[in-house]
Motif scaffolding. Structure first.
Motif, short mmCIF file in Angstrom:
data_model
loop_
_atom_site.label_atom_id
_atom_site.label_comp_id
_atom_site.label_asym_id
_atom_site.label_seq_id
_atom_site.Cartn_x
_atom_site.Cartn_y
_atom_site.Cartn_z
N ARG A 119 0.83 -1.21 0.00
CA ARG A 119 0.00 0.00 0.00
C ARG A 119 0.87 1.26 0.00
NH1 ARG A 119 -5.42 -0.95 0.78
NH2 ARG A 119 -5.94 -3.11 1.30
N ALA A 120 2.06 1.17 0.55
CA ALA A 120 2.97 2.32 0.51
C ALA A 120 3.39 2.64 -0.91
CB ALA A 120 4.20 2.03 1.38
N VAL A 121 3.59 1.61 -1.73
CA VAL A 121 3.93 1.83 -3.14
C VAL A 121 2.73 2.42 -3.88
CG1 VAL A 121 4.64 0.73 -5.30
CG2 VAL A 121 5.68 0.02 -3.12
N ALA A 122 1.53 1.93 -3.56
CA ALA A 122 0.33 2.49 -4.18
C ALA A 122 0.16 3.96 -3.79
CB ALA A 122 -0.90 1.68 -3.78
N ARG A 123 0.45 4.28 -2.56
CA ARG A 123 0.36 5.67 -2.09
C ARG A 123 1.38 6.55 -2.82
NH1 ARG A 123 0.47 7.12 4.38
NH2 ARG A 123 0.57 9.41 4.25
N GLU A 124 2.58 6.01 -3.04
CA GLU A 124 3.58 6.73 -3.83
C GLU A 124 3.09 6.96 -5.25
OE1 GLU A 124 8.04 5.90 -5.73
OE2 GLU A 124 7.27 4.58 -4.16
N ALA A 125 2.45 5.94 -5.82
CA ALA A 125 1.92 6.08 -7.18
C ALA A 125 0.86 7.17 -7.25
CB ALA A 125 1.34 4.74 -7.65
N VAL A 126 0.02 7.28 -6.22
CA VAL A 126 -0.98 8.34 -6.19
C VAL A 126 -0.29 9.70 -6.19
CG1 VAL A 126 -2.84 9.39 -4.85
CG2 VAL A 126 -2.70 6.90 -5.04
N ARG A 127 0.69 9.86 -5.32
CA ARG A 127 1.40 11.14 -5.23
C ARG A 127 1.97 11.54 -6.60
NH1 ARG A 127 3.81 8.90 -0.28
NH2 ARG A 127 5.73 8.45 -1.41
N LYS A 128 2.60 10.59 -7.26
CA LYS A 128 3.29 10.90 -8.51
C LYS A 128 2.34 11.06 -9.69
CE LYS A 128 7.75 8.88 -7.28
NZ LYS A 128 8.77 7.83 -7.58
N SER A 129 1.09 10.58 -9.53
CA SER A 129 0.12 10.68 -10.62
C SER A 129 -0.63 12.00 -10.63
CB SER A 129 -0.89 9.53 -10.54
OG SER A 129 -1.75 9.69 -9.42
N LEU A 130 -0.65 12.71 -9.51
CA LEU A 130 -1.43 13.95 -9.39
C LEU A 130 -0.84 15.04 -10.29
CD1 LEU A 130 -1.84 14.06 -5.51
CD2 LEU A 130 -3.46 13.13 -7.19
N VAL A 131 -1.73 15.75 -10.99
CA VAL A 131 -1.29 16.83 -11.87
C VAL A 131 -1.91 18.13 -11.37
CG1 VAL A 131 -1.22 17.72 -14.22
CG2 VAL A 131 -1.13 15.24 -13.82
N LEU A 132 -1.05 19.10 -11.07
CA LEU A 132 -1.51 20.42 -10.64
C LEU A 132 -1.75 21.28 -11.87
CD1 LEU A 132 -2.08 22.44 -8.36
CD2 LEU A 132 0.37 23.02 -8.38
N LEU A 133 -3.00 21.68 -12.07
CA LEU A 133 -3.38 22.43 -13.27
C LEU A 133 -3.54 23.93 -13.01
CD1 LEU A 133 -5.98 19.88 -14.68
CD2 LEU A 133 -3.62 20.22 -15.44
N LYS A 134 -3.81 24.30 -11.77
CA LYS A 134 -3.97 25.72 -11.43
C LYS A 134 -3.62 25.91 -9.97
CE LYS A 134 -7.34 29.53 -11.53
NZ LYS A 134 -8.75 29.93 -11.80
N ASN A 135 -2.97 27.04 -9.66
CA ASN A 135 -2.63 27.33 -8.25
C ASN A 135 -2.51 28.83 -8.06
OD1 ASN A 135 -2.03 26.80 -5.58
ND2 ASN A 135 0.17 26.46 -5.96
N GLU A 136 -3.65 29.50 -8.10
CA GLU A 136 -3.70 30.96 -7.96
C GLU A 136 -3.20 31.39 -6.58
OE1 GLU A 136 -4.91 33.68 -9.96
OE2 GLU A 136 -4.60 32.21 -11.57
N ASN A 137 -2.35 32.41 -6.59
CA ASN A 137 -1.85 33.00 -5.34
C ASN A 137 -1.21 31.96 -4.42
OD1 ASN A 137 -2.90 35.60 -6.09
ND2 ASN A 137 -4.94 34.86 -5.45
N ASN A 138 -0.67 30.90 -5.06
CA ASN A 138 0.02 29.87 -4.28
C ASN A 138 -0.83 29.34 -3.12
OD1 ASN A 138 2.45 29.84 -5.80
ND2 ASN A 138 3.14 31.69 -4.74
N LEU A 139 -2.10 29.09 -3.40
CA LEU A 139 -2.96 28.53 -2.36
C LEU A 139 -2.41 27.20 -1.85
CD1 LEU A 139 -5.54 28.59 -0.68
CD2 LEU A 139 -6.75 27.55 -2.63
N LEU A 140 -1.87 26.43 -2.75
CA LEU A 140 -1.24 25.15 -2.35
C LEU A 140 0.26 25.36 -2.20
CD1 LEU A 140 -3.10 22.65 -4.71
CD2 LEU A 140 -3.55 23.09 -2.29
N PRO A 141 0.89 24.71 -1.23
CA PRO A 141 0.33 23.71 -0.34
C PRO A 141 -0.49 24.32 0.79
CG PRO A 141 2.62 24.07 0.21
CD PRO A 141 2.35 24.87 -1.04
N LEU A 142 -1.42 23.52 1.28
CA LEU A 142 -2.23 23.93 2.42
C LEU A 142 -1.45 23.74 3.72
CD1 LEU A 142 -5.62 22.24 1.48
CD2 LEU A 142 -4.92 24.60 1.01
N ALA A 143 -1.76 24.56 4.70
CA ALA A 143 -1.17 24.39 6.03
C ALA A 143 -1.94 23.29 6.77
CB ALA A 143 -1.25 25.69 6.81
#
Length: 613
Positions: free
Chosen positions: A402-426
């Motif tokens: 499951r740790a490898v699957a979790r890594e795969a999720v992290r690496k699959s995410l695509v950030l398409l918009k981030n106005e005013n650097n909202l991300l990362p969240l606190a």
């Protein structure tokens, strides 16, 4: 008897022993049972001993629910499969292994003792099994562009599947999805052959072993669907569908340039089997396309494994009767026939076709030779039964996997918009979380999970996106139920599960419940992060201006914590779009490199966060 005669007889016996014809006890020891003999010799020896009925049985695959172990023995069946969602009850690893061994013992009790291959659609983990590790679907893996990760995913899928006895997976899908309206888009790594070249070989090595071992803790893999299934024309779909099973009308030059490279990589990696596509190519159903199956795949490309149909695929050949469908498909070069429920009719008609001279015995021998070769390579004659040691290790759904699957999720995410650097969240934020896919494990796994079409709700073991976010928060951070208490809103929208055919969709719009939540957040004036959980891009152009941040999460599988890992900045976004994200569907399909290419987000697009803020 004179002494001279004894000497001659002794010498003759010694020669026969050396050649494996007579054993120590005087009984015949067939070459095919000698694990030290070369595979080709074992294949030819076994083939020479087989009757026509035994050969045709090897070319037959039946669904587990439509055949008994006794029938496997009686008809010399070569393979049994679990269709999508087909599993023993209760759906446990132990019951899978017991079921598999029941079929295998029946096969091994036949005159020649030829083991079965047991196939299953382990397309993102051993997804028919409750409690297995479920990885992101292929479209998410395409976004990672990480071949080393895919090899590890293949290896884990092989371990969890082989622990239940099943020794053959109908994966990977190497389709190049050229139209996101296609309901199988998420089964593709993406819209360009570059992704197939990059990822297919590594995935197959993970499933089969680095040297195509196929046995032990590895599986036989399948490259599918040959050929062009991602390139069908909208409106030509079969069986009432819009595009699935449709006609591919491109030139042969384009077919080879776009849709063939994945198979070149699969063959280079030693893939054991290739599955034929439902679609037509230039009006001819692939299941009868001798030029592409025999002339190109087998002769030109040198594929030495065996070719299998898709589910009842030959029945879509436009022939006047079933007999003619069988004849056309066998003569086209298909070797094994997935006739899940009608397998008896297949056997009867193929036997008749050989007697009539419509199918040659040479074609039958070629098919069986290929099937036997894969079975010998997979070590099934020497170790036919479920590996109980693997089962005892309790690898299925384990923390490491499951740790490898979790890594795969992290690496699959695509950030398409981030106005005013909202991300990362606190992690100390007060977060309002809502949307149809925020807290639904079935939705984030998608189709081909526990059931064929998939299902909403707690269908297996895993962590939803909401649960992952909640676990990551630190005091005074918490989830809040009212927008007026929130520092930020996270709205997780998207699609519900679907699979082939049913998933064809010419609109790709968000549903009313998700739109209602988005309107509520907009009215409250709270900064909003939108996460789209879907098997493909959705039409969001008119909504995008209202969102501060946008993340494409695809169909992440069981490990929703991977989303939280990136949202809070423990890891950065690294994923890149594996498909073009269109502005609308008015001028579509739209693929990278097309004239007047003007998407909402281009193929390969993906932002990173400023982690120093």
């Amino acid at each position: 008897m004179r002494r001279h005669s004894w000497v001659v007889l002794s010498c003759l016996l010694l020669v026969l022993l050396i050649n494996g014809v007579i054993g120590i006890t005087g009984a015949e020891v067939p070459v095919y049972k000698d694990a030290s003999a070369p595979i080709d010799l074992r294949v030819e020896d076994l083939l020479s001993r087989m009757t026509l009925a035994e050969k045709i049985g090897q070319m037959t695959q039946a669904e587990r629910g439509a055949i008994t172990p006794q029938e496997v023995r009686r008809y010399f069946i070569g393979s049994v499969l679990s269709g999508g969602g087909s599993a023993p009850s209760p759906n446990t690893a132990e019951n899978w292994a017991q079921m598999y061994d029941g079929f295998q013992k029946a096969a091994m009790s036949t005159r020649l003792g030829i083991p079965i291959l047991y196939g299953t659609d382990a397309v993102h983990g051993h997804n028919n099994l409750w409690g297995a590790t479920i990885f992101p679907h292929n479209i998410g893996l395409g976004a990672t562009r990480d071949p080393e990760l895919l090899e590890r995913i293949g290896r884990i899928t092989a371990l969890e599947t082989k622990a239940t006895g099943a020794n053959w997976t109908f994966s990977p899908c190497v389709a190049v999805a050229r139209d996101v309206r296609w309901g199988r888009t998420y089964e593709s790594f993406g819209e360009t052959p570059e992704l197939q070249r990059l990822l297919v070989g590594s995935y197959i090595k993970g499933l089969q072993g680095p040297n195509a071992e196929m046995g032990g803790e590895y599986l036989v893999a399948t490259a599918k669907h040959f050929l062009g299934d991602g390139g069908a024309t909208w409106g030509t779909g079969g069986a009432g569908y819009k595009i699935d099973r449709g006609n591919v009308a491109v030139s042969e030059e384009e077919l080879r340039a776009i849709h063939l490279p994945g198979y070149l990589e699969a063959i280079k990696a030693g893939v054991g089997t290739i599955m034929v596509a439902f679609n037509s190519y230039q009006g001819m159903k692939m299941h009868e396309h001798k030029y592409l199956i025999t002339d190109v795949l087998k002769n030109e490309l040198g594929f030495d494994g065996f070719v299998i149909t898709d589910w009842e695929g030959i029945r879509e050949i436009p022939a006047p009767n079933y007999y003619q469908k069988v004849v056309r498909a066998v003569n086209a070069g298909i070797d094994m026939f997935m006739e899940p429920n009608g397998w008896r009719d297949f056997i009867t008609n193929l036997e008749k076709a050989v007697r009539n001279g419509d199918v040659s015995e040479e074609r039958i021998d070629d098919a069986v030779r290929r099937i036997l070769r894969v079975k010998f390579k997979a070590g099934l004659f020497d170790a036919p039964y479920a590996n109980r040691d693997l089962l005892a290790q309790k690898l299925i759904g384990c923390e490491a996997h499951r740790a490898v699957a979790r890594e795969a999720v992290r690496k699959s995410l695509v950030l398409l918009k981030n106005e005013n650097n909202l991300l990362p969240l606190a992690k100390e934020s007060r977060i309002y979380i809502a949307g149809s896919n925020a807290d639904d494990l079935g939705n984030q796994c998608g189709g081909w999970t526990i059931t064929w079409q998939g299902k909403s709700g707690p269908i297996t073991i895993g962590t939803t996106i909401r649960e992952g976010i909640e676990a990551a928060l630190k005091e005074p951070g918490r989830l809040v139920s009212n927008l007026d208490e929130a520092d930020v809103a996270v709205v997780v929208v998207g699609e519900k599960p679907y699979a082939e055919g049913v998933g064809d969709n010419g609109k790709l719009t968000l549903g009313a419940p998700d739109l209602m939540v988005l309107n509520q957040v907009k009215a409250a004036g709270v900064p909003v992060v939108v996460i789209i959980v879907s098997g493909r891009p959705l039409m969001i152009t008119h909504l995008l201006k209202d969102w501060d941040a946008l993340v494409a999460a695809w169909l992440p599988g069981t490990e929703g914590q991977g989303v939280a890992d990136v949202l809070f900045g423990d890891y950065n976004f690294t994923g890149k779009l594996p498909v073009t994200w269109p502005k609308d569907l008015d001028r579509y399909p739209l693929n990278y490199g097309d004239a007047d290419y003007d998407p909402l987000f281009s193929y390969g697009y993906g932002l990173a966060m400023d982690l120093k803020k």
